[in-house]
Design a protein around this motif. Sequence first.
Motif, short mmCIF file in Angstrom:
data_model
loop_
_atom_site.label_atom_id
_atom_site.label_comp_id
_atom_site.label_asym_id
_atom_site.label_seq_id
_atom_site.Cartn_x
_atom_site.Cartn_y
_atom_site.Cartn_z
N ALA A 58 -2.03 33.71 50.00
CA ALA A 58 -2.21 35.19 49.84
C ALA A 58 -1.44 35.71 48.43
O ALA A 58 -1.98 36.90 48.24
CB ALA A 58 -1.21 35.88 50.90
N GLU A 59 -0.58 34.96 47.90
CA GLU A 59 0.19 35.34 46.61
C GLU A 59 -0.97 35.14 45.41
O GLU A 59 -0.76 35.94 44.20
CB GLU A 59 1.38 34.89 46.46
CG GLU A 59 1.00 33.30 45.59
CD GLU A 59 0.79 32.11 46.89
OE1 GLU A 59 1.14 31.14 46.74
OE2 GLU A 59 0.25 32.39 47.73
N ASN A 60 -2.08 34.36 45.71
CA ASN A 60 -2.96 34.14 44.24
C ASN A 60 -3.59 35.45 43.57
O ASN A 60 -3.46 35.45 42.70
CB ASN A 60 -3.98 32.99 44.60
CG ASN A 60 -3.39 31.81 44.91
OD1 ASN A 60 -1.97 31.50 44.02
ND2 ASN A 60 -3.97 30.97 45.29
N PRO A 61 -4.13 36.30 44.69
CA PRO A 61 -4.73 37.45 44.00
C PRO A 61 -3.65 38.29 43.13
O PRO A 61 -4.28 38.89 42.01
CB PRO A 61 -5.13 38.19 45.17
CG PRO A 61 -5.31 37.13 46.18
CD PRO A 61 -4.57 36.21 45.89
N TYR A 62 -2.30 38.28 43.62
CA TYR A 62 -1.44 38.99 42.85
C TYR A 62 -1.03 38.56 41.39
O TYR A 62 -1.07 39.01 40.65
CB TYR A 62 -0.18 39.24 43.71
CG TYR A 62 -0.64 39.94 44.89
CD1 TYR A 62 -0.34 41.30 45.17
CD2 TYR A 62 -1.03 39.16 46.26
CE1 TYR A 62 -0.55 42.01 46.34
CE2 TYR A 62 -1.24 39.78 47.24
CZ TYR A 62 -1.22 41.41 47.27
OH TYR A 62 -1.17 41.93 48.51
N VAL A 63 -0.92 36.93 41.63
CA VAL A 63 -0.75 36.13 40.40
C VAL A 63 -1.67 36.39 39.31
O VAL A 63 -1.55 36.65 38.38
CB VAL A 63 -0.43 34.88 40.81
CG1 VAL A 63 -0.29 33.99 39.37
CG2 VAL A 63 0.94 34.62 41.83
N PHE A 64 -3.07 36.38 39.82
CA PHE A 64 -4.17 36.43 38.73
C PHE A 64 -4.59 37.93 38.39
O PHE A 64 -5.62 38.02 37.68
CB PHE A 64 -5.18 35.51 39.25
CG PHE A 64 -4.91 34.02 38.81
CD1 PHE A 64 -5.23 33.49 37.68
CD2 PHE A 64 -4.22 33.07 40.00
CE1 PHE A 64 -4.84 32.26 37.46
CE2 PHE A 64 -3.98 31.91 39.77
CZ PHE A 64 -4.19 31.28 38.44
N GLY A 65 -4.19 38.78 39.44
CA GLY A 65 -4.69 40.22 38.97
C GLY A 65 -6.26 40.27 39.81
O GLY A 65 -6.86 41.04 39.00
#
Length: 504
Positions: A412-419
Amino acid sequence: MTDVRTQLGTVRGVQDGDVHRFLGIPFAAPPVGDLRWKHAQPPTAWEGVREASTFGPGPIQTALTEHTPKGGQSEDCLYLNVWTTNLDPSAKQPVMFWIHGGGFLNGAASMPLYDGTSLSQRGITVVSVEYRLGAFGFLTDPEVGANFGVSDWVLGLEWVRSTIEAFGGDPGCVTIFGQSAGGAATRALLSTPSARGLFHRAIIQSAGFEDYAVAGSPSYERARAATQRMKSALGCDTVDEMRVIEPEPVRVASLANSGIFPPQGQVHTPANLVWYPVVDGDVITPGFEGWPEDVPVMFGCTEDESRMFIRPDALYAHPEVRPEDAYTHDTLVNMARALGGDAADDIVKELTGRGLTPYEAIAEVYTAAVWHEPALATLDRFDALGRTLYYYRFARVSPGAEKDGTRAFHAAENPYVFGRLVPEGYYDDVDLAVHDAVQTAWTEFARTGVPSHLDGTAWPAYDTDNPHFTIIDDVTTSKPLQISPVTALIRAQRSDATSSGEDN
């Protein structure tokens, strides 16, 4: 078009606004033919200008999914990608070296989620790397060795050391980071002597923790036995004989022996995986010989990791089946026994006593046993080494994740990490702020070795005497470490040998 001269030849990338991207750059010789099941070898230089505007082939997907790599899939897969806003060799930008997830069975650096544009706009030179998957990367046999995928990461890092200045990067400020299998890869590099000095910070997301307290974990012996079964299935006595077999039969045999088919009455968990980095005493050694003492590590997991794996529409492709109908109390009992050992009855009592459905209860024990408790054991291990650590928990539930029940699921955190906050409607303005907080923490860690909040204050480093962690939710806060009752019950099952031993 943008041309950059490297030691192997000139590559021609593409400029999109302020971002230059170079895709499909070879960093190793194609691992085919006689190089199948050999450690990664340097690539051959080329004449003229090599187009670097499209992704190279991704690795063969051992377990086929709907996410086909953009460049197709092939054994000839050892390519990397670079995003940067600065091509000045003296720029000395921090480098972030991404290793993708997928259980060492699936995934590719070319997946749209891993586009490095947004991170690069924060003054980072971003590199993503392909590597061999399944038995192609992690076959284990005394005849040829093991950890071929690990050698892919090391050679990619050697490429960064020798070449990244041409892309504005600083070879003396490299952060390795990855999620799921990529997190396990990052952990493995800490124990890879040949990687020592090639990275200066590490971020481990949702994997790469200690062995499970109760369930078996991936191991040299497990992979060795699976390799023997593969030989038999392919009618071979030696690895050399397997080298001449076409890739597809190898892929099929790799899948059959991958461990992803769950035992009767249980749900598949990463504890069953076979093709994995293992301690072989050669590429990966006991202890942490690849981890210099001055390299800080940031690591953590999500609040609801297992929700990604146990949704019927995700795992079994049956969207018409409700989670409440897919799992029973018996399934919960089986999972509690498999993951909680002697504490199984107390775990079931704790979960059902709160009125949870079997699905909700399975999700909690699965998450606690596979992620939360091993992460705590990792804190113990790393802290005992006297290392600088930053521990986090990602807990933000977007409107879309609330609606579909996945909550703060694995990845779930990946979209936030990569924008990459897509699709539209799945995220809202709060998620935009969370994205800013996450990217700030990740990039400041890459830049300075200390993650920070949006106001510039540092996250607290882990301290055994006053343990804190950072919760990434609607807002990001640091608070005293909290352990759930189920995690505590599983933690009590961890033997002294597991929690204090020296093996990885």
